[in-house]
Design an enzyme around this catalytic site. Structure first.
Site, PDB file in Angstrom:
ATOM      1  N   THR A  20       0.801  -1.229   0.000  1.00  0.00           N
ATOM      2  CA  THR A  20       0.000   0.000   0.000  1.00  0.00           C
ATOM      3  C   THR A  20       0.836   1.283   0.000  1.00  0.00           C
ATOM      4  OG1 THR A  20      -0.176   0.048   2.428  1.00  0.00           O
ATOM      5  CG2 THR A  20      -1.871  -1.189   1.220  1.00  0.00           C
ATOM      6  N   TRP A  21       2.090   1.185  -0.418  1.00  0.00           N
ATOM      7  CA  TRP A  21       2.886   2.419  -0.523  1.00  0.00           C
ATOM      8  C   TRP A  21       2.202   3.390  -1.481  1.00  0.00           C
ATOM      9  CZ3 TRP A  21       8.427   2.850  -3.082  1.00  0.00           C
ATOM     10  CH2 TRP A  21       8.929   4.142  -2.885  1.00  0.00           C
ATOM     11  N   ASP A  54       0.369  -5.046   3.346  1.00  0.00           N
ATOM     12  CA  ASP A  54       1.583  -4.412   3.854  1.00  0.00           C
ATOM     13  C   ASP A  54       1.437  -2.899   3.846  1.00  0.00           C
ATOM     14  OD1 ASP A  54       4.765  -4.518   4.215  1.00  0.00           O
ATOM     15  OD2 ASP A  54       4.276  -2.989   2.717  1.00  0.00           O
ATOM     16  N   TYR A  59       4.863   5.629   4.751  1.00  0.00           N
ATOM     17  CA  TYR A  59       4.161   5.810   3.483  1.00  0.00           C
ATOM     18  C   TYR A  59       3.244   7.024   3.599  1.00  0.00           C
ATOM     19  CZ  TYR A  59       5.768   1.030   2.507  1.00  0.00           C
ATOM     20  OH  TYR A  59       6.534  -0.098   2.321  1.00  0.00           O
ATOM     21  N   TYR A 221       9.592  -7.041  -2.694  1.00  0.00           N
ATOM     22  CA  TYR A 221       8.887  -5.796  -3.028  1.00  0.00           C
ATOM     23  C   TYR A 221       9.438  -5.223  -4.316  1.00  0.00           C
ATOM     24  CZ  TYR A 221      12.557  -2.670  -0.958  1.00  0.00           C
ATOM     25  OH  TYR A 221      13.713  -1.985  -0.667  1.00  0.00           O
ATOM     26  N   SER A 222       8.650  -4.371  -4.930  1.00  0.00           N
ATOM     27  CA  SER A 222       8.977  -3.785  -6.231  1.00  0.00           C
ATOM     28  C   SER A 222       9.247  -4.855  -7.284  1.00  0.00           C
ATOM     29  CB  SER A 222      10.192  -2.854  -6.124  1.00  0.00           C
ATOM     30  OG  SER A 222       9.833  -1.528  -6.385  1.00  0.00           O
ATOM     31  N   LEU A 224       7.725  -5.430  -9.896  1.00  0.00           N
ATOM     32  CA  LEU A 224       7.495  -4.872 -11.236  1.00  0.00           C
ATOM     33  C   LEU A 224       8.324  -3.612 -11.466  1.00  0.00           C
ATOM     34  CD1 LEU A 224       3.629  -5.334 -11.726  1.00  0.00           C
ATOM     35  CD2 LEU A 224       5.501  -6.749 -12.608  1.00  0.00           C
ATOM     36  N   GLY A 295       2.006  -3.784  -5.497  1.00  0.00           N
ATOM     37  CA  GLY A 295       1.214  -2.587  -5.266  1.00  0.00           C
ATOM     38  C   GLY A 295       0.072  -2.491  -6.266  1.00  0.00           C
ATOM     39  N   GLN A 301      -6.585  -3.987 -10.865  1.00  0.00           N
ATOM     40  CA  GLN A 301      -5.153  -4.297 -10.819  1.00  0.00           C
ATOM     41  C   GLN A 301      -4.892  -5.528  -9.956  1.00  0.00           C
ATOM     42  OE1 GLN A 301      -3.292  -0.685  -9.462  1.00  0.00           O
ATOM     43  NE2 GLN A 301      -3.480   0.342 -11.438  1.00  0.00           N
TER      44      GLN A 301
END
Length: 330
Positions: A20-21, A54, A59, A221-222, A224, A295, A301
């Site tokens: 949820t950043w 998360d 954030y 995380y990240s 993508l 995310g 999405q």
């Protein structure tokens, strides 16, 4: 949605978690999202099989946690497992090692006991819950700094919060191999959150083997690369916010990555999936103990990303994808 055990906790979690950043909005993401849309996204996540969410105070100054709190009012708390974090504050009294400056407000890295105790209470209040399933150190103390806190001391307060029932499990983010080993000496470490994508495979040498051997879940995380591996960005895309300084958003690197994604199109046809599905499925193919953090800011999405957990990539295709990215990353 396939599930897995989180570390040694016995918790059943979806192999993909909702990060949820971006939902928290702010300057790192070019502004805020429509509030109702992002609240609905969280509410719908468990219905789509995603029960791991998360967040972090860092954030957008607690906004991500507040939005999660709004969503939890419409949900059964027991339907989700929540990760939040400590160690990044904007508390001008506590201070700490200088971190980012956002909208003129100085952020600090701070893992001292008083700060952690204050942070957990503030996080619980923002989210409107009386416990967190996983409490994670967001960034690590800097050795040699006047604010340095040994991991042993950090674990003492985290173990105490666990004994009080305020947190159920302990995690660590952005750690090196020595730090992971130190955490393991002083209690149960159940999850490590690390940057991991097919374009950024730095954790494969030491961190992945260590976590595999010690029953620690890795949450990537990240995966993508902040949207680059979605395969939807135009060739003339201009990075925004937090994307701007990143390696793969530099003009030449971004074009190389897009060339590789073009070469993946036959695989998309083979598996009837998108570029993003392929990139996420590749991460999951690296081991059953790996969890994806993806995310999403809309329900659509999430639905799209969930498809990635259902793909069973041929090992030969997994190897071929690795070969392609290693060729552009020499």
């Amino acid at each position: 949605m396939k599930t897995m055990k989180l570390g040694k906790t016995g918790m059943d979690v979806s192999r993909m978690g909702l990060g949820t950043w971006s939902i928290g909005g702010g300057s790192a993401w070019g502004g805020d999202h429509d509030l109702q849309t992002v609240v609905d996204t969280i509410v719908e996540a468990p219905k789509l099989g995603v029960n791991l969410i998360d967040t972090a105070p860092g954030y957008n100054f607690g906004n991500s946690e507040k939005i999660l709190g709004m969503a939890l009012q419409k949900m059964n708390r027991e339907d989700v497992k929540i990760i939040t974090k400590c160690g990044v504050t904007w508390d001008q009294e506590m201070k700490g090692d200088l971190f980012n400056k956002v909208n003129g407000i100085q952020l600090y890295k701070n893992l001292n006991s008083d700060s952690i105790k204050r942070e957990i209470e503030e996080s619980l209040k923002r989210m409107g819950t009386d416990y967190v399933d996983v409490y994670m150190t967001h960034w690590q103390s800097i050795e040699g700094s006047e604010y340095y806190v040994p991991i042993q001391k950090t674990m003492e307060v985290l173990n105490d919060l666990k004994a009080q029932g305020k947190i159920k499990a302990i995690g660590a983010a952005n750690v090196d191999i020595k730090q992971i080993q130190e955490y393991l000496k002083h209690g149960e470490l159940d999850i490590v959150q690390a940057k991991y994508s097919i374009l950024d495979r730095g954790i494969e040498d030491e961190i992945i083997p260590c976590c595999r051997e010690n029953g620690v879940t890795i949450q990537a995380y990240s995966p993508l690369e902040m949207g680059l591996l979605s395969g939807t960005m135009p060739r003339d895309y201009k990075p925004v916010g937090a994307q701007i300084p990143k390696k793969w958003f530099q003009p030449d690197n971004m074009q190389k990555a897009m060339d590789v994604m073009d070469q993946w199109k036959p695989l998309c046809e083979k598996y009837n999936c998108t570029i993003a599905n392929l990139a996420l499925a590749w991460i999951l193919a690296q081991g059953e103990f790996i969890n994806l953090l993806s995310g999403s800011t809309t329900v659509d999405q999430i639905k799209e990303n969930v498809k990635s957990t259902e793909l069973e990539l041929d090992p030969a295709d997994v190897a071929m994808m690795r070969d392609m990215v290693e060729e552009i990353d020499k």
